[in-house]
Design a protein around this motif. Structure first.
Motif, PDB file in Angstrom:
ATOM      1  N   ILE A  56       0.848  -1.194   0.000  1.00 52.43           N
ATOM      2  CA  ILE A  56       0.000   0.000   0.000  1.00 52.43           C
ATOM      3  C   ILE A  56       0.878   1.236   0.000  1.00 52.43           C
ATOM      4  CG2 ILE A  56      -1.946  -1.167   1.111  1.00 52.43           C
ATOM      5  CD1 ILE A  56      -1.074   0.099   3.764  1.00 52.43           C
ATOM      6  N   THR A  57       0.263   2.408  -0.086  1.00 46.00           N
ATOM      7  CA  THR A  57       1.044   3.635  -0.208  1.00 46.00           C
ATOM      8  C   THR A  57       1.253   4.386   1.104  1.00 46.00           C
ATOM      9  OG1 THR A  57      -0.934   4.877  -0.793  1.00 46.00           O
ATOM     10  CG2 THR A  57       0.374   3.968  -2.614  1.00 46.00           C
ATOM     11  N   ASN A  58       0.500   4.046   2.165  1.00 49.02           N
ATOM     12  CA  ASN A  58       0.672   4.747   3.442  1.00 49.02           C
ATOM     13  C   ASN A  58       0.325   3.798   4.590  1.00 49.02           C
ATOM     14  OD1 ASN A  58       0.423   6.365   5.788  1.00 49.02           O
ATOM     15  ND2 ASN A  58      -0.065   8.161   4.549  1.00 49.02           N
ATOM     16  N   ILE A  59       1.334   3.109   5.082  1.00 50.37           N
ATOM     17  CA  ILE A  59       1.111   2.083   6.106  1.00 50.37           C
ATOM     18  C   ILE A  59       0.600   2.674   7.425  1.00 50.37           C
ATOM     19  CG2 ILE A  59       3.497   2.027   6.912  1.00 50.37           C
ATOM     20  CD1 ILE A  59       3.176  -1.066   7.146  1.00 50.37           C
ATOM     21  N   GLU A  60       1.113   3.827   7.804  1.00 48.44           N
ATOM     22  CA  GLU A  60       0.674   4.419   9.068  1.00 48.44           C
ATOM     23  C   GLU A  60      -0.812   4.778   9.030  1.00 48.44           C
ATOM     24  OE1 GLU A  60       3.529   5.383   7.520  1.00 48.44           O
ATOM     25  OE2 GLU A  60       5.105   4.984   8.996  1.00 48.44           O
ATOM     26  N   ALA A  61      -1.255   5.388   7.930  1.00 53.80           N
ATOM     27  CA  ALA A  61      -2.670   5.771   7.805  1.00 53.80           C
ATOM     28  C   ALA A  61      -3.581   4.544   7.805  1.00 53.80           C
ATOM     29  CB  ALA A  61      -2.891   6.599   6.544  1.00 53.80           C
ATOM     30  N   GLU A  62      -3.160   3.493   7.104  1.00 56.39           N
ATOM     31  CA  GLU A  62      -3.988   2.276   7.064  1.00 56.39           C
ATOM     32  C   GLU A  62      -4.029   1.599   8.428  1.00 56.39           C
ATOM     33  OE1 GLU A  62      -6.174   0.903   4.824  1.00 56.39           O
ATOM     34  OE2 GLU A  62      -5.869   2.872   3.956  1.00 56.39           O
ATOM     35  N   ARG A  63      -2.894   1.583   9.117  1.00 55.88           N
ATOM     36  CA  ARG A  63      -2.880   1.015  10.463  1.00 55.88           C
ATOM     37  C   ARG A  63      -3.857   1.770  11.361  1.00 55.88           C
ATOM     38  NH1 ARG A  63       2.408   1.743  13.930  1.00 55.88           N
ATOM     39  NH2 ARG A  63       1.745   3.877  13.579  1.00 55.88           N
ATOM     40  N   ASP A  64      -3.796   3.090  11.326  1.00 56.10           N
ATOM     41  CA  ASP A  64      -4.695   3.891  12.157  1.00 56.10           C
ATOM     42  C   ASP A  64      -6.160   3.644  11.796  1.00 56.10           C
ATOM     43  OD1 ASP A  64      -2.421   4.882  13.356  1.00 56.10           O
ATOM     44  OD2 ASP A  64      -2.472   6.809  12.294  1.00 56.10           O
ATOM     45  N   ARG A  65      -6.449   3.507  10.505  1.00 55.36           N
ATOM     46  CA  ARG A  65      -7.819   3.244  10.060  1.00 55.36           C
ATOM     47  C   ARG A  65      -8.318   1.904  10.586  1.00 55.36           C
ATOM     48  NH1 ARG A  65     -10.625   0.556   6.144  1.00 55.36           N
ATOM     49  NH2 ARG A  65      -8.746  -0.363   5.249  1.00 55.36           N
ATOM     50  N   LYS A 113      -2.899  -1.936  17.735  1.00 60.26           N
ATOM     51  CA  LYS A 113      -1.973  -1.116  16.963  1.00 60.26           C
ATOM     52  C   LYS A 113      -0.682  -1.904  16.782  1.00 60.26           C
ATOM     53  CE  LYS A 113      -0.102   3.512  16.583  1.00 60.26           C
ATOM     54  NZ  LYS A 113      -0.142   4.871  17.131  1.00 60.26           N
ATOM     55  N   PHE A 114      -0.378  -2.253  15.532  1.00 66.20           N
ATOM     56  CA  PHE A 114       0.796  -3.085  15.258  1.00 66.20           C
ATOM     57  C   PHE A 114       2.029  -2.219  15.004  1.00 66.20           C
ATOM     58  CE2 PHE A 114      -1.603  -2.614  11.294  1.00 66.20           C
ATOM     59  CZ  PHE A 114      -0.633  -2.166  10.403  1.00 66.20           C
ATOM     60  N   GLU A 115       3.183  -2.818  15.276  1.00 62.47           N
ATOM     61  CA  GLU A 115       4.458  -2.139  15.082  1.00 62.47           C
ATOM     62  C   GLU A 115       4.831  -2.145  13.604  1.00 62.47           C
ATOM     63  OE1 GLU A 115       9.021  -2.214  16.848  1.00 62.47           O
ATOM     64  OE2 GLU A 115       7.540  -3.639  17.617  1.00 62.47           O
ATOM     65  N   TRP A 171       7.219  -2.548   6.995  1.00 60.86           N
ATOM     66  CA  TRP A 171       6.119  -3.498   7.040  1.00 60.86           C
ATOM     67  C   TRP A 171       5.578  -3.655   8.451  1.00 60.86           C
ATOM     68  CZ3 TRP A 171      11.213  -4.646   6.974  1.00 60.86           C
ATOM     69  CH2 TRP A 171      11.691  -5.486   7.972  1.00 60.86           C
ATOM     70  N   GLY A 172       4.385  -4.193   8.513  1.00 60.45           N
ATOM     71  CA  GLY A 172       3.759  -4.489   9.794  1.00 60.45           C
ATOM     72  C   GLY A 172       2.760  -5.616   9.632  1.00 60.45           C
ATOM     73  N   THR A 173       2.526  -6.339  10.709  1.00 53.27           N
ATOM     74  CA  THR A 173       1.652  -7.507  10.686  1.00 53.27           C
ATOM     75  C   THR A 173       0.598  -7.391  11.770  1.00 53.27           C
ATOM     76  OG1 THR A 173       3.498  -8.852   9.896  1.00 53.27           O
ATOM     77  CG2 THR A 173       1.623 -10.040  10.830  1.00 53.27           C
ATOM     78  N   PHE A 174      -0.596  -7.873  11.472  1.00 53.56           N
ATOM     79  CA  PHE A 174      -1.696  -7.904  12.431  1.00 53.56           C
ATOM     80  C   PHE A 174      -2.465  -9.201  12.242  1.00 53.56           C
ATOM     81  CE2 PHE A 174      -2.945  -5.633   8.640  1.00 53.56           C
ATOM     82  CZ  PHE A 174      -4.184  -6.165   8.307  1.00 53.56           C
TER      83      PHE A 174
END
Length: 132
Positions: free
Chosen positions: A67-76, A85-87, A98-101
Protein backbone atom coordinates in the motif's frame (compact mmCIF):
# COMPACT_ATOMS: atom_id res chain seq x y z
CA UNK A 1 -7.31 2.17 0.11
CA UNK A 2 -5.62 1.03 -3.07
CA UNK A 3 -3.71 -2.25 -2.85
CA UNK A 4 -0.70 -2.10 -5.17
CA UNK A 5 1.09 -5.40 -4.43
CA UNK A 6 1.07 -8.39 -2.11
CA UNK A 7 3.52 -10.82 -0.55
CA UNK A 8 3.04 -14.18 1.13
CA UNK A 9 5.72 -15.64 3.41
CA UNK A 10 6.38 -19.24 4.28
CA UNK A 11 9.10 -20.63 6.53
CA UNK A 12 11.51 -23.50 6.05
CA UNK A 13 13.72 -25.10 8.71
CA UNK A 14 16.90 -24.88 6.60
CA UNK A 15 17.12 -22.07 4.06
CA UNK A 16 19.54 -23.82 1.68
CA UNK A 17 17.27 -26.84 1.43
CA UNK A 18 14.25 -24.56 1.04
CA UNK A 19 15.93 -22.49 -1.67
CA UNK A 20 16.82 -25.60 -3.68
CA UNK A 21 13.25 -26.89 -3.42
CA UNK A 22 11.65 -23.57 -4.47
CA UNK A 23 14.22 -22.99 -7.21
CA UNK A 24 13.20 -26.35 -8.59
CA UNK A 25 9.50 -25.59 -8.18
CA UNK A 26 9.75 -22.25 -10.02
CA UNK A 27 12.54 -23.38 -12.35
CA UNK A 28 14.60 -20.31 -11.50
CA UNK A 29 16.64 -18.56 -8.84
CA UNK A 30 14.99 -16.03 -6.50
CA UNK A 31 14.34 -12.56 -7.86
CA UNK A 32 15.55 -10.90 -4.65
CA UNK A 33 17.71 -11.96 -1.70
CA UNK A 34 17.89 -8.93 0.62
CA UNK A 35 19.69 -10.67 3.48
CA UNK A 36 20.77 -14.07 4.80
CA UNK A 37 17.98 -16.56 5.46
CA UNK A 38 15.46 -14.86 3.17
CA UNK A 39 14.58 -14.96 -0.54
CA UNK A 40 11.71 -13.75 -2.74
CA UNK A 41 10.18 -14.74 -6.05
CA UNK A 42 7.82 -12.49 -7.99
CA UNK A 43 5.24 -15.07 -9.02
CA UNK A 44 3.15 -12.70 -11.15
CA UNK A 45 3.55 -8.93 -11.42
CA UNK A 46 3.15 -7.53 -7.93
CA UNK A 47 2.65 -10.91 -6.20
CA UNK A 48 5.65 -12.22 -4.26
CA UNK A 49 6.38 -15.41 -2.37
CA UNK A 50 8.91 -14.99 0.43
CA UNK A 51 10.80 -17.98 1.77
CA UNK A 52 12.34 -17.36 5.19
CA UNK A 53 14.43 -19.56 7.42
CA UNK A 54 12.60 -20.43 10.62
CA UNK A 55 10.22 -22.86 12.21
CA UNK A 56 7.23 -23.58 10.01
CA UNK A 57 4.05 -22.46 11.68
CA UNK A 58 0.64 -24.01 11.90
CA UNK A 59 -0.66 -20.51 11.28
CA UNK A 60 -0.47 -19.38 7.68
CA UNK A 61 0.91 -16.05 6.71
CA UNK A 62 1.51 -13.33 7.12
CA UNK A 63 -0.09 -12.34 3.85
CA UNK A 64 0.92 -8.71 3.32
CA UNK A 65 -0.48 -6.20 0.87
CA UNK A 66 1.55 -3.39 -0.67
CA UNK A 67 0.00 0.00 0.00
CA UNK A 68 1.04 3.64 -0.21
CA UNK A 69 0.67 4.75 3.44
CA UNK A 70 1.11 2.08 6.11
CA UNK A 71 0.67 4.42 9.07
CA UNK A 72 -2.67 5.77 7.81
CA UNK A 73 -3.99 2.28 7.06
CA UNK A 74 -2.88 1.02 10.46
CA UNK A 75 -4.69 3.89 12.16
CA UNK A 76 -7.82 3.24 10.06
CA UNK A 77 -7.89 -0.46 10.97
CA UNK A 78 -7.29 0.23 14.65
CA UNK A 79 -10.29 2.56 14.58
CA UNK A 80 -12.62 0.70 12.20
CA UNK A 81 -11.82 -2.95 12.96
CA UNK A 82 -10.60 -2.58 16.55
CA UNK A 83 -7.30 -4.37 15.86
CA UNK A 84 -4.31 -3.86 18.13
CA UNK A 85 -1.97 -1.12 16.96
CA UNK A 86 0.80 -3.08 15.26
CA UNK A 87 4.46 -2.14 15.08
CA UNK A 88 5.96 -0.99 11.79
CA UNK A 89 9.41 -2.43 11.03
CA UNK A 90 12.22 -1.59 8.62
CA UNK A 91 15.75 -2.75 7.84
CA UNK A 92 18.35 -0.77 5.93
CA UNK A 93 18.82 -3.51 3.32
CA UNK A 94 15.08 -3.94 2.68
CA UNK A 95 13.33 -1.38 0.42
CA UNK A 96 10.04 -1.43 2.34
CA UNK A 97 8.68 -0.96 5.83
CA UNK A 98 6.12 -3.50 7.04
CA UNK A 99 3.76 -4.49 9.79
CA UNK A 100 1.65 -7.51 10.69
CA UNK A 101 -1.70 -7.90 12.43
CA UNK A 102 -4.13 -10.72 13.12
CA UNK A 103 -7.71 -11.12 12.00
CA UNK A 104 -10.38 -12.37 14.47
CA UNK A 105 -9.70 -15.98 13.46
CA UNK A 106 -5.93 -15.89 14.02
CA UNK A 107 -4.80 -15.42 10.40
CA UNK A 108 -1.78 -13.19 10.06
CA UNK A 109 -2.16 -10.32 7.63
CA UNK A 110 -0.18 -7.19 7.06
CA UNK A 111 0.87 -4.28 4.93
CA UNK A 112 4.11 -3.04 3.44
CA UNK A 113 5.05 0.32 1.95
CA UNK A 114 7.93 1.28 -0.32
CA UNK A 115 10.35 3.63 1.36
CA UNK A 116 11.48 5.01 -2.01
CA UNK A 117 8.38 6.66 -3.48
CA UNK A 118 9.90 6.63 -7.00
CA UNK A 119 10.02 2.83 -6.79
CA UNK A 120 6.42 2.82 -5.56
CA UNK A 121 5.31 4.99 -8.51
CA UNK A 122 7.13 2.69 -10.94
CA UNK A 123 5.30 -0.34 -9.49
CA UNK A 124 1.95 1.42 -9.76
CA UNK A 125 2.65 2.38 -13.38
CA UNK A 126 3.55 -1.21 -14.20
CA UNK A 127 0.36 -2.47 -12.56
CA UNK A 128 -1.79 -0.01 -14.49
CA UNK A 129 -0.29 -1.38 -17.72
CA UNK A 130 -0.93 -4.95 -16.53
CA UNK A 131 -4.64 -4.28 -16.02
CA UNK A 132 -5.28 -2.43 -19.30
Amino acid sequence: MVIIEMTNQIRVKEIEEGLKWYETLFNRKPDFIPHEGFAEWEIVPGCWLQVAEGLPSEVSGPLRFGITNIEAERDRLVQQLNIDKFEIFSRTEVPVKWGTFTDPWGNQLGFFEYINKDEEKARMKMLKKSFL
